[in-house]
Design a protein around this motif. Structure first.
Motif, short mmCIF file in Angstrom:
data_model
loop_
_atom_site.label_atom_id
_atom_site.label_comp_id
_atom_site.label_asym_id
_atom_site.label_seq_id
_atom_site.Cartn_x
_atom_site.Cartn_y
_atom_site.Cartn_z
N PRO A 9 0.82 -1.22 0.00
CA PRO A 9 0.00 0.00 0.00
C PRO A 9 0.85 1.27 0.00
O PRO A 9 1.93 1.30 0.61
N TYR A 10 0.37 2.28 -0.72
CA TYR A 10 1.01 3.59 -0.64
C TYR A 10 0.85 4.13 0.78
O TYR A 10 -0.15 3.88 1.45
N LYS A 11 1.81 4.91 1.23
CA LYS A 11 1.71 5.63 2.49
C LYS A 11 1.16 7.02 2.20
O LYS A 11 1.29 7.53 1.08
N ILE A 12 0.56 7.63 3.20
CA ILE A 12 0.02 8.99 3.04
C ILE A 12 1.13 9.93 2.57
O ILE A 12 0.92 10.75 1.68
N SER A 13 2.31 9.81 3.15
CA SER A 13 3.42 10.69 2.77
C SER A 13 3.83 10.50 1.31
O SER A 13 4.21 11.47 0.64
N GLY A 56 1.75 16.40 -4.71
CA GLY A 56 2.01 17.79 -4.35
C GLY A 56 0.98 18.33 -3.38
O GLY A 56 0.99 19.51 -3.05
N LEU A 57 0.08 17.46 -2.89
CA LEU A 57 -0.92 17.87 -1.91
C LEU A 57 -0.29 17.87 -0.52
O LEU A 57 0.70 17.17 -0.27
N GLN A 58 -0.86 18.66 0.37
CA GLN A 58 -0.39 18.68 1.75
C GLN A 58 -0.70 17.34 2.41
O GLN A 58 -1.77 16.76 2.18
N PRO A 59 0.22 16.84 3.24
CA PRO A 59 -0.05 15.58 3.94
C PRO A 59 -1.35 15.63 4.75
O PRO A 59 -2.07 14.63 4.84
N ASN A 60 -1.68 16.78 5.33
CA ASN A 60 -2.92 16.91 6.10
C ASN A 60 -4.15 16.73 5.21
O ASN A 60 -5.16 16.18 5.65
N VAL A 101 -4.27 14.87 2.38
CA VAL A 101 -4.34 13.45 2.06
C VAL A 101 -4.83 12.66 3.27
O VAL A 101 -5.69 11.78 3.15
N SER A 102 -4.33 12.99 4.44
CA SER A 102 -4.73 12.29 5.66
C SER A 102 -6.22 12.48 5.94
O SER A 102 -6.91 11.54 6.34
N GLY A 103 -6.73 13.69 5.74
CA GLY A 103 -8.15 13.95 5.97
C GLY A 103 -9.04 13.13 5.06
O GLY A 103 -10.08 12.62 5.49
N ILE A 104 -8.63 12.98 3.81
CA ILE A 104 -9.40 12.17 2.86
C ILE A 104 -9.25 10.69 3.21
O ILE A 104 -10.22 9.94 3.26
N TYR A 105 -8.03 10.26 3.48
CA TYR A 105 -7.74 8.87 3.81
C TYR A 105 -8.54 8.41 5.03
O TYR A 105 -9.09 7.31 5.06
N ASN A 106 -8.61 9.26 6.04
CA ASN A 106 -9.29 8.92 7.29
C ASN A 106 -10.76 9.34 7.32
O ASN A 106 -11.39 9.28 8.36
N ASN A 107 -11.26 9.78 6.17
CA ASN A 107 -12.67 10.15 6.01
C ASN A 107 -13.09 11.28 6.96
O ASN A 107 -14.21 11.30 7.46
N ARG A 108 -12.18 12.22 7.19
CA ARG A 108 -12.48 13.38 8.03
C ARG A 108 -12.71 14.64 7.22
O ARG A 108 -13.19 15.62 7.77
N ALA A 109 -12.32 14.65 5.95
CA ALA A 109 -12.47 15.85 5.13
C ALA A 109 -13.95 16.15 4.93
O ALA A 109 -14.75 15.25 4.69
N ARG A 110 -14.30 17.42 5.05
CA ARG A 110 -15.69 17.84 4.86
C ARG A 110 -15.97 18.25 3.42
O ARG A 110 -17.11 18.24 2.98
N ARG A 111 -14.94 18.63 2.72
CA ARG A 111 -15.07 19.00 1.31
C ARG A 111 -13.74 18.74 0.62
O ARG A 111 -12.70 18.66 1.27
N ILE A 112 -13.82 18.63 -0.69
CA ILE A 112 -12.61 18.34 -1.47
C ILE A 112 -12.70 19.12 -2.79
O ILE A 112 -13.74 19.11 -3.45
#
Length: 75
Positions: free
Chosen positions: A18-22, A29-33, A35-46
């Protein structure tokens, strides 16, 4: 409710593992935060640019990034 499936794509499309978030952050070129928000299903919008970038790097379609589950949104 809409659920992100980035964690599934990162597992399927990784280089023999598996790819890592980093790694996704570096490749896109996206911020790690972000990617992490999307990965962990915390992002409210994209942003559409973010979807476009993830699709380009992961060779997927926008619909591959999301699932729709009927019902009220999660808090």
């Amino acid at each position: 409710m809409v659920k992100f499936k980035l964690h599934i794509l990162m597992a399927e499309k990784g280089p023999g593992r598996p790819y890592k978030i980093s790694e996704i952050a570096r490749l896109t070129g996206l911020q790690p935060n972000t990617v992490s928000g999307i990965y962990n299903n915390r992002a409210r919008r994209i942003d559409l640019d973010t979807i476009d970038t993830l699709c380009a790097v992961l060779s997927c379609q926008p619909g591959d990034l999301f699932d729709y589950l009927p019902g009220p949104p999660a808090d």
